[in-house]
Design an enzyme around this catalytic site. Structure first.
Site, PDB file in Angstrom:
ATOM      1  CB  ILE A   6      -0.985   0.007   1.185  1.00  0.00           C
ATOM      2  CG1 ILE A   6      -2.039   1.107   1.010  1.00  0.00           C
ATOM      3  CG2 ILE A   6      -0.258   0.175   2.513  1.00  0.00           C
ATOM      4  CD1 ILE A   6      -2.972   0.878  -0.145  1.00  0.00           C
TER       5      ILE A   6
ATOM      6  CB  SER B 293      11.297  -0.645   5.993  1.00  0.00           C
ATOM      7  OG  SER B 293      11.055  -1.918   5.431  1.00  0.00           O
TER       8      SER B 293
ATOM      9  CE  LYS C  64      -8.235  -0.161   3.875  1.00  0.00           C
ATOM     10  NZ  LYS C  64      -8.511  -1.608   3.904  1.00  0.00           N
TER      11      LYS C  64
ATOM     12  CG  ASP D  61      -7.748  -4.830   5.331  1.00  0.00           C
ATOM     13  OD1 ASP D  61      -7.284  -4.070   6.195  1.00  0.00           O
ATOM     14  OD2 ASP D  61      -7.374  -4.804   4.138  1.00  0.00           O
TER      15      ASP D  61
END
Length: 309
Positions: free
Chosen positions: A14, A36, A90, A168
């Site tokens: 994403i 990361s 989200k 999701d």
């Protein structure tokens, strides 16, 4: 005020597909670092942890958390305590209570907290809201079906407790419904279809009603093998509205009218985040997550065949 010095936390699909292009296209943001577990191969310094970034001396004003929701709360608390503004992918958290905690911390520290709902920024959504505001709603049907192997490959976290499973993507539909429907609604019953080897559902059916007794149904399924279906249909006293949201564009069909537009959701999210920071306020709407939580509270669990990717 100069550009907002920005760090991306979590550089998965994403982040690469949506966040990085939106950041690059917005002059209000300057990407200065990434966090990361592995080298994200970006043209900015990267760190394995947020603490390491904060200790580096690189000046950061704000972060976006693109990690799985189960670990997002701890990172958001860290960021807020470091005085950073926080953009939450989200869903904004794994539970309602943890999001409310973040809201309180952000308010106490005078930082912006943004619970982002990208589907609300799809083409036609605001037009749908305005059109429905002047009409009587008779029935609502949401169908959100896709192939999990195509759209969520290798995402083990999504099957674990707190990962939401089929909710999701389904929460995207609820983020639109809570935005466009003129009256509040609540779940009345739910059935959750859970693979025998997983914690989260692969499919679900949820029934809702609003304060006028209008019936609303929602069908979600990750076992769809054909083209995905992401549709919201609203029957009114003046005809039927159909909103179809797809990757790359959205399509709104009204009686005697058609509206289509390209995907600008994340560009709009980052424009909104910049305005919130400039105005010194937060935007933390938990209504979509509350409906998911209610579905889990009410839901009958029905075991189905194990899911093996």
């Amino acid at each position: 005020m100069g550009a907002i010095r920005f760090a991306l936390i979590g550089v998965g699909k994403i982040a690469r597909d949506q966040h990085l292009p939106a950041i690059a296209g917005n002059p209000d943001f300057d990407l200065v670092a990434a966090v990361s577990h592995h080298d994200p191969e970006l043209d900015v310094p990267w760190f394995a942890t947020l603490d390491a970034l904060m200790a580096s001396g690189i000046a950061v004003d704000a972060v976006a958390l693109c990690t799985p929701p189960q670990v997002r709360h701890a990172l958001a608390v860290q960021a807020l305590h470091h005085g950073l503004h926080v953009f939450l992918e989200k869903p904004p958290g794994a539970t309602l209570a943890e999001v409310e905690t973040l809201r309180a911390i952000a308010d106490a520290r005078g930082r912006t907290l943004f619970a982002s709902w990208h589907s609300r920024y799809a083409a036609g959504v605001d037009l749908a809201k305005a059109w429905l505001a002047e009409r009587q709603i008779r029935a609502v049907r949401i169908v959100w079906r896709e192939d999990v192997r195509e759209w969520h490959p290798g995402q083990e976290w999504i099957w674990q407790a707190g990962g939401l499973g089929v909710f999701d993507p389904g929460i995207n539909a609820l983020s639109i419904a809570t935005h466009i429907l003129p009256q509040p609604f609540h779940a009345t019953q739910a059935v959750l279809y859970v693979p025998a080897n997983r914690d989260a559902p692969i499919a679900a059916d949820v029934a809702f009603t609003d304060v006028s007794g209008t019936q609303m149904s929602m069908n979600m399924d990750w076992r769809e093998t054909g083209a995905p279906t992401w549709d919201i249909t609203v029957e009114t006293d003046d005809g039927t509205l159909r909103l179809s949201v797809a990757i790359g564009h959205a399509r709104l069909v009204l009686p005697h009218a058609l509206h289509e537009g390209p995907d600008r959701e994340y560009a709009a999210l980052y424009a909104r985040f910049a305005r919130l920071i400039a105005d010194g306020i937060s935007d933390v709407d938990v209504a979509p997550l509350r409906h998911v939580a209610d579905a889990f509270l009410l839901g009958q669990r029905r075991l189905v065949e194990p899911f093996v990717e």
